[in-house]
Design an enzyme around this catalytic site. Structure first.
Site, PDB file in Angstrom:
ATOM      1  N   GLU A  51       0.925  -1.447   0.787  1.00  5.57           N
ATOM      2  CA  GLU A  51       0.158   0.093   0.106  1.00  5.57           C
ATOM      3  C   GLU A  51       0.822   1.345   0.030  1.00  5.57           C
ATOM      4  OE1 GLU A  51      -2.234   1.182  -0.120  1.00  5.57           O
ATOM      5  OE2 GLU A  51      -4.204   0.979   0.057  1.00  5.57           O
ATOM      6  N   ASP A  52       0.779   1.640  -0.612  1.00  2.00           N
ATOM      7  CA  ASP A  52       0.713   3.278  -0.594  1.00  2.00           C
ATOM      8  C   ASP A  52       1.461   4.187   0.931  1.00  2.00           C
ATOM      9  OD1 ASP A  52      -1.665   4.299  -0.678  1.00  2.00           O
ATOM     10  OD2 ASP A  52      -1.181   5.500  -2.678  1.00  2.00           O
ATOM     11  N   ASP A  55      -4.259   5.585   6.124  1.00  2.00           N
ATOM     12  CA  ASP A  55      -4.780   6.297   7.347  1.00  2.00           C
ATOM     13  C   ASP A  55      -5.601   6.450   7.990  1.00  2.00           C
ATOM     14  OD1 ASP A  55      -6.321   8.541   7.765  1.00  2.00           O
ATOM     15  OD2 ASP A  55      -5.072  10.109   5.677  1.00  2.00           O
ATOM     16  N   PHE A 104      -2.673  15.670   5.568  1.00  4.77           N
ATOM     17  CA  PHE A 104      -2.996  15.073   3.722  1.00  4.77           C
ATOM     18  C   PHE A 104      -1.943  15.492   3.443  1.00  4.77           C
ATOM     19  CE2 PHE A 104      -4.957  14.492   0.243  1.00  4.77           C
ATOM     20  CZ  PHE A 104      -5.956  13.362   0.363  1.00  4.77           C
ATOM     21  N   ARG A 117       0.477  13.849  -7.928  1.00  3.57           N
ATOM     22  CA  ARG A 117       0.840  12.393  -7.780  1.00  3.57           C
ATOM     23  C   ARG A 117       2.221  12.279  -8.295  1.00  3.57           C
ATOM     24  NH1 ARG A 117      -2.780   7.497  -7.217  1.00  3.57           N
ATOM     25  NH2 ARG A 117      -5.206   8.951  -8.445  1.00  3.57           N
TER      26      ARG A 117
HETATM   27  O1  LIG Z   1      -6.564   4.054   5.102  1.00  2.00           O
HETATM   28  P1  LIG Z   1      -7.500   4.823   4.274  1.00  2.00           P
HETATM   29  O2  LIG Z   1      -7.962   6.107   5.079  1.00  2.00           O
HETATM   30  O3  LIG Z   1      -8.712   3.705   3.794  1.00  2.00           O
HETATM   31  O4  LIG Z   1      -6.832   5.621   3.429  1.00  2.00           O
HETATM   32  C1  LIG Z   1      -5.477   5.236   2.938  1.00  2.00           C
HETATM   33  C2  LIG Z   1      -6.142   4.820   1.055  1.00  2.00           C
HETATM   34  O5  LIG Z   1      -6.424   6.412   0.364  1.00  2.00           O
HETATM   35  C3  LIG Z   1      -5.914   6.239  -0.361  1.00  2.00           C
HETATM   36  O6  LIG Z   1      -6.868   5.392  -1.941  1.00  2.00           O
HETATM   37  P2  LIG Z   1      -7.983   6.345  -2.461  1.00  2.00           P
HETATM   38  O7  LIG Z   1      -9.262   6.030  -2.093  1.00  2.00           O
HETATM   39  O8  LIG Z   1      -7.678   8.148  -2.111  1.00  2.00           O
HETATM   40  O9  LIG Z   1      -7.665   6.490  -4.197  1.00  2.00           O
HETATM   41  P3  LIG Z   1      -6.591   6.989  -4.889  1.00  2.00           P
HETATM   42  O10 LIG Z   1      -5.134   6.070  -5.237  1.00  2.00           O
HETATM   43  O11 LIG Z   1      -7.006   5.971  -5.741  1.00  2.00           O
HETATM   44  O12 LIG Z   1      -7.029   7.924  -4.621  1.00  2.00           O
HETATM   45  C4  LIG Z   1      -4.443   5.560  -0.286  1.00  2.00           C
HETATM   46  O13 LIG Z   1      -3.896   4.939  -1.762  1.00  2.00           O
HETATM   47  C5  LIG Z   1      -4.806   4.197   0.213  1.00  2.00           C
HETATM   48  O14 LIG Z   1      -5.424   3.143  -0.449  1.00  2.00           O
HETATM   49  O1  HPA Z   2      -2.808  11.798   3.250  1.00  2.00           O
HETATM   50  C1  HPA Z   2      -3.319  11.432   2.362  1.00  2.00           C
HETATM   51  N1  HPA Z   2      -2.696  11.622   0.908  1.00  2.00           N
HETATM   52  C2  HPA Z   2      -3.500  11.020  -0.412  1.00  2.00           C
HETATM   53  N2  HPA Z   2      -4.533   9.872  -0.425  1.00  2.00           N
HETATM   54  C3  HPA Z   2      -4.517   9.660   0.748  1.00  2.00           C
HETATM   55  N3  HPA Z   2      -5.698   8.652   0.924  1.00  2.00           N
HETATM   56  C4  HPA Z   2      -5.253   8.723   2.629  1.00  2.00           C
HETATM   57  N4  HPA Z   2      -5.352   9.327   3.488  1.00  2.00           N
HETATM   58  C5  HPA Z   2      -4.441  10.314   1.909  1.00  2.00           C
END
Ligand SMILES: O=P(O)(O)OC[C@H]1O[C@H](OP(=O)(O)OP(=O)(O)O)[C@H](O)[C@@H]1O
Ligand code: HPA
Length: 131
Positions: A51-52, A55, A104, A117
């Site tokens: 995962e990236d 949160d 954020f 990104r």
């Molecule tokens: O722990 P959480 O609160 O669930 O947040 C984490 C997730 O949020 C982001 O994805 P996002 O839903 O923004 O999708 P994206 O990568 O397409 O922007 C990120 O890549 C994680 O998968």
């Molecule tokens: O801090 C953040 N940045 C970008 N994407 C995210 N998705 C959950 N938290 C984050």
């Protein structure tokens, strides 16, 4: 992902899943949508979810349960970033790059509303951008 792969000692098959719960905001909707599923059958395989960011943890918790229902041999988690003060669910994470404050962040693949990104570093998004 490419940086991680270059740092691994051996080779490992990779597959991608795309899910979204944030859409164009900075708060999780709580609803995880699969935009692209795995192409690989993971039953009986050892799986490392990469995962990236963690949160609230809701996305990963959902993905882990979803993958476990496919009967893999094991599921472990690796994340570049984690916000320990915000995580709402208890998820065991085997590898964490950095624990970060509740801000954020964008860059290095992380977006806000599909922007930023492409930044080569990770930075805090100025709140006036989304407030
Ligand atoms: O722990 P959480 O609160 O669930 O947040 C984490 C997730 O949020 C982001 O994805 P996002 O839903 O923004 O999708 P994206 O990568 O397409 O922007 C990120 O890549 C994680 O998968
Ligand atoms: O801090 C953040 N940045 C970008 N994407 C995210 N998705 C959950 N938290 C984050």
């Amino acid at each position: 992902m490419a940086d991680l792969m270059r740092a691994l000692p051996g080779t490992a098959p990779m597959d991608w899943m795309a899910v979204s719960s944030y859409g164009s905001g900075t708060k999780s909707s709580g609803v995880v949508r699969i935009l692209k599923d795995l192409d690989t059958d993971i039953s009986g395989r050892h799986v490392l979810i990469v995962e990236d960011i963690i949160d609230s943890g809701l996305t990963l918790s959902w993905i882990k349960s979803n993958l476990e229902s496919r009967k893999p041999a094991s599921v472990e988690i690796c994340t570049l970033l984690r916000k320990p003060d915000v995580v709402k669910v208890d998820i065991p994470v085997k590898y964490v790059g950095f624990d970060i404050p509740n801000e954020f962040v964008v860059g290095y693949g992380l977006d806000y509303d599909e922007k930023y990104r492409n930044l080569r570093c990770v930075g805090t998004l100025a709140p006036h951008v989304y407030a």
